[in-house]
Structures are given as structure tokens and as C-alpha cells.
Design a protein around this motif. Structure first.
Motif, short mmCIF file in Angstrom:
data_model
loop_
_atom_site.label_atom_id
_atom_site.label_comp_id
_atom_site.label_asym_id
_atom_site.label_seq_id
_atom_site.Cartn_x
_atom_site.Cartn_y
_atom_site.Cartn_z
N SER A 1 1.09 7.30 -6.82
CA SER A 1 0.21 7.66 -7.48
C SER A 1 -1.04 9.37 -6.19
O SER A 1 -1.21 9.25 -7.18
CB SER A 1 -0.72 6.60 -6.61
N MET B 1 -9.11 0.54 -2.41
CA MET B 1 -7.92 0.90 -3.39
C MET B 1 -8.49 2.23 -4.01
O MET B 1 -9.82 1.65 -4.41
CB MET B 1 -7.49 -0.24 -3.91
N TYR C 1 1.85 1.86 -3.25
CA TYR C 1 0.81 2.75 -4.58
C TYR C 1 0.70 3.67 -3.87
O TYR C 1 0.01 5.25 -4.94
CB TYR C 1 -0.58 1.79 -3.77
N GLU D 1 1.28 -5.56 -10.12
CA GLU D 1 2.01 -6.91 -9.14
C GLU D 1 2.19 -8.71 -9.65
O GLU D 1 1.14 -8.91 -10.53
CB GLU D 1 1.67 -7.35 -7.71
N PHE E 1 0.56 -1.04 0.14
CA PHE E 1 -0.23 0.10 0.34
C PHE E 1 1.06 1.04 0.03
O PHE E 1 0.38 2.16 -0.77
CB PHE E 1 -1.35 0.18 1.22
N HIS F 1 -4.08 3.44 -7.99
CA HIS F 1 -4.17 2.33 -6.69
C HIS F 1 -4.12 0.87 -8.10
O HIS F 1 -3.30 0.00 -6.93
CB HIS F 1 -4.54 1.94 -5.33
N TYR F 2 -5.28 0.35 -7.82
CA TYR F 2 -5.76 -0.28 -9.28
C TYR F 2 -4.22 -0.92 -10.30
O TYR F 2 -4.13 -2.16 -10.04
CB TYR F 2 -7.08 -0.25 -9.05
N GLU F 3 -3.80 0.73 -10.67
CA GLU F 3 -2.88 0.12 -11.51
C GLU F 3 -2.01 -0.76 -11.08
O GLU F 3 -0.89 -1.54 -11.58
CB GLU F 3 -2.92 1.84 -12.21
N CYS F 4 -0.94 0.42 -9.87
CA CYS F 4 -0.22 -0.11 -9.43
C CYS F 4 -0.13 -2.41 -9.00
O CYS F 4 0.39 -2.56 -8.77
CB CYS F 4 0.72 0.42 -8.38
N PHE F 5 -1.77 -2.34 -8.51
CA PHE F 5 -2.15 -3.38 -7.70
C PHE F 5 -1.81 -4.13 -9.54
O PHE F 5 -1.09 -5.15 -9.00
CB PHE F 5 -3.35 -3.51 -6.84
#
Length: 181
Positions: free
Chosen positions: A71, A138, A67, A149, A64, A142-146
Motif C-alpha cells: 500500500s 492500520m 501491508y 487474510e 504489517f 492496510h485494512y483491505e490487505c487485512f
């Protein structure tokens, strides 16, 4: 029922999840503290479940944090500025079951106030002491970063969020067996 005999009445989430003056915040925390201290049959499972929550939050925290760092400067609508984010009953049951200090106040004293814990550098509370919504929410960035993964990390991430949710429900059910799941 032991629990109801040891406290004046069971608190409901709506007693806590709202703006509160410091004195009322302290009163509610005393009720929860008293209830947790009323029996080893309450304290032991609450402490064990809270440790599980803490361990999973500690695992999630670096992800987190990454992220957020990737962002935050680009965020068009920071979720931390939302005015309806509060500690809830499960948060306080969790926090009181840990050997940690309880935040000094609810996130807000009056409706529409900014979060008392939000600074220009971000939240002053460690992730393990924040309201639950602040630990899992998120945004699109954040979802883009996730999404970047590895699938193995994504699966573990989701598994740990689910474990946290499950143990929060167990704490709430321990406090109020009628709360259900």
C-alpha cells in the motif's frame, strides 16, 4: 513506596510524549533505567512482560510489512508523516526492559518536525523498537490487505494486538500503581 523512593518523581506520559531536546530525552531515559534497576521485583516482571510484547510484535511484523509493501506507494496520506507521533511512557518501559539499545531521541525535537526516523525507504527503526502507535496503526489500505487474510490469521492478529496492549498496561501499572487500567 519503593518506586517513589528510588526516583526523583514518577514520570507521566505527558513528560515523554512530546517533542524533546536530546538532553531531556537522555535525562528521562536515565530516570526509567534507574527505576528498572532499583529492584528485582520490578525488573523481573518488566522483562517478562516486555518479552511477551516483543514476541507478539515479531509475529505481527511480517503481516504489517506485507501491508506496507502493498500500500505505501498508493497511500494518499502516509501516517508516518503525522507530526503528533511520539514514544510514550509504556514504550520506554518496554524498550528499557529489553536487552536492546534505546533510540537516540524522541521522534521529534520541535513541534511540526518530521519524524527523525522516517526516510524515503520508510522507518529506520525495526518494528519492535518503534513507538507503539507505529506498530499497530492500520490505514484503510492496510485494512483491505487485512480483510484478505484467512479468518484464522485475522483472529490471531487481533489476539496478539490485545496481548501487546494488555502487557503495556501491566508495565505502566508496575511503574505507577495509581495509573489503573
Amino acid at each position: 513506596m519503593v518506586q517513589k523512593n528510588r526516583v526523583e518523581r514518577l514520570l507521566a506520559d505527558e513528560d515523554i510524549r512530546r517533542p524533546l531536546l536530546p538532553l531531556r530525552w537522555q535525562q528521562l531515559n536515565k530516570i526509567i533505567c534507574s527505576w528498572l534497576g532499583s529492584s528485582d521485583d520490578i525488573a523481573r516482571p518488566a522483562q517478562a512482560w516486555s518479552r511477551v510484547i516483543k514476541e507478539n510484535l515479531e509475529w505481527l511484523d511480517p503481516l504489517f510489512q506485507g501491508y506496507v509493501e502493498a500500500s505505501y506507494r498508493h497511500c494518499p496520506d502516509p501516517c508516518c508523516q503525522a507530526t503528533n507521533i511520539f514514544f510514550d511512557l509504556a514504550d520506554l518501559l518496554y524498550l528499557h526492559s529489553l536487552p536492546a539499545s534505546i533510540p537516540d531521541s524522541q521522534t521529534r525535537i520541535s513541534n511540526g518536525d518530521p519524524c527523525l526516523y522516517l526516510t524515503e525507504q520508510g522507518c529506520v527503526l525495526p518494528r519492535i523498537h518503534r513507538p507503539h502507535i507505529c506498530t499497530w496503526f492500520m490505514c484503510d489500505l492496510h485494512y483491505e490487505c487485512f480483510g484478505a487474510e484467512q479468518p484464522k490469521i485475522q483472529r490471531e492478529f487481533v489476539r496478539r494486538l490485545e496481548k501487546i496492549r494488555h502487557h503495556r498496561q501491566k508495565l505502566t501499572h508496575l511503574y505507577d500503581p495509581g495509573a489503573g487500567f
